[in-house]
Design an enzyme around this catalytic site. Sequence first.
Site, PDB file in Angstrom:
ATOM      1  N   GLU A 155       7.560  -3.699  -2.133  1.00 54.74           N
ATOM      2  CA  GLU A 155       7.284  -3.036  -0.849  1.00 54.74           C
ATOM      3  C   GLU A 155       8.405  -3.249   0.166  1.00 54.74           C
ATOM      4  OE1 GLU A 155       3.628  -4.445   0.919  1.00 54.74           O
ATOM      5  OE2 GLU A 155       3.701  -2.934   2.503  1.00 54.74           O
ATOM      6  N   GLU A 256      -4.365   0.525   5.373  1.00 55.99           N
ATOM      7  CA  GLU A 256      -3.914  -0.805   5.785  1.00 55.99           C
ATOM      8  C   GLU A 256      -3.608  -0.758   7.277  1.00 55.99           C
ATOM      9  OE1 GLU A 256      -0.103  -2.297   4.490  1.00 55.99           O
ATOM     10  OE2 GLU A 256      -1.001  -4.109   3.686  1.00 55.99           O
TER      11      GLU A 256
HETATM   12  O1  LIG Z   1       2.468  -7.668   5.575  1.00 53.38           O
HETATM   13  C1  LIG Z   1       2.282  -6.460   5.502  1.00 53.38           C
HETATM   14  O2  LIG Z   1       2.342  -5.724   6.488  1.00 53.38           O
HETATM   15  C2  LIG Z   1       1.971  -5.854   4.252  1.00 53.38           C
HETATM   16  O3  LIG Z   1       1.962  -4.645   4.187  1.00 53.38           O
HETATM   17  C3  LIG Z   1       1.673  -6.737   3.085  1.00 53.38           C
HETATM   18  O4  LIG Z   1       1.358  -6.083   1.921  1.00 53.38           O
END
Ligand SMILES: O=C(O)C(=O)CO
Length: 279
Positions: A155, A256
Amino acid sequence: MGFAAQRFNVNLSILFTELPLLERPAAAAAAGFGAVELWWPWVGSPTPERSELDALKKAIEAAGVRLTGLNFYAGQLPGPDRGALSIPGEESERFRANIDVAAGFARSLGCTALNALYGNRVEGVDPAEQDALALENLTLAARAADEIGAVLLIEALNKPESPRYPLVSAPAAVEVVDRVNEATGLGNARFLMDLYHLSMNGEDLPSVIERYASRTGHVQIADNPGRGAPGTGSLPLADLLDGLRKAGYDGWVGLEYRAGDRPSGSAFDWLPVEQRAAR
Ligand SMILES: O=C(O)C(=O)CO
């Protein structure tokens, strides 16, 4: 198409955090969701007691939701850390000890995506040394993921909020994906395209989508500014997700984002109930 063509899951490390961990899967189910994802839930412990793993597994199963994504141990997150795998010494050892535990937990729930956060740069340590360690550890993680039929996600975060994290652009993260795939020959390392982080970096999102959709194993969203629900900021998220679909991405989209002052259960009004139940 808008949001209607997507499969959404809820991130239980940022939403429903007003509840104890073991109550979050049921709360997600009560809000109509069929799938959830998690950062490594035991922040201080890469190798928790069996009883803790079993209790979380039971809570997920009892709620009737599917675990679709799990982060490996990443140090204090949220907090000063952004991963452990490129930090020489104790943190790297903790990451290694976590690999089989995380993969075993994922396997026990049929979860097929494991996210490995890279870790911050350490003052006084040569970045090349950190990158070599990262490649070693990511290779181990990719093999463990492959053994359970999972992808290994890498990521990109955003520079303003993660100033010492080296992967702060889509190309930087994809370069690591390529290096891991070259090292293992397995092809199961994939890009985690978090549209919030990339937008915070000022990236041209339509062109990132066009360029990298085919190497993307997971997508996460939050609006920007504010990291809130879609509609609370100015990102054209429905259009961007349409673009991903058109570019061939048909995987999960992780929610998220922060609920803000309201309870998490009321932070989904932008998504009709009938579009939450994918499993
Ligand atoms: O720490 C964050 O913002 C993430 O997206 C972790 O997966």
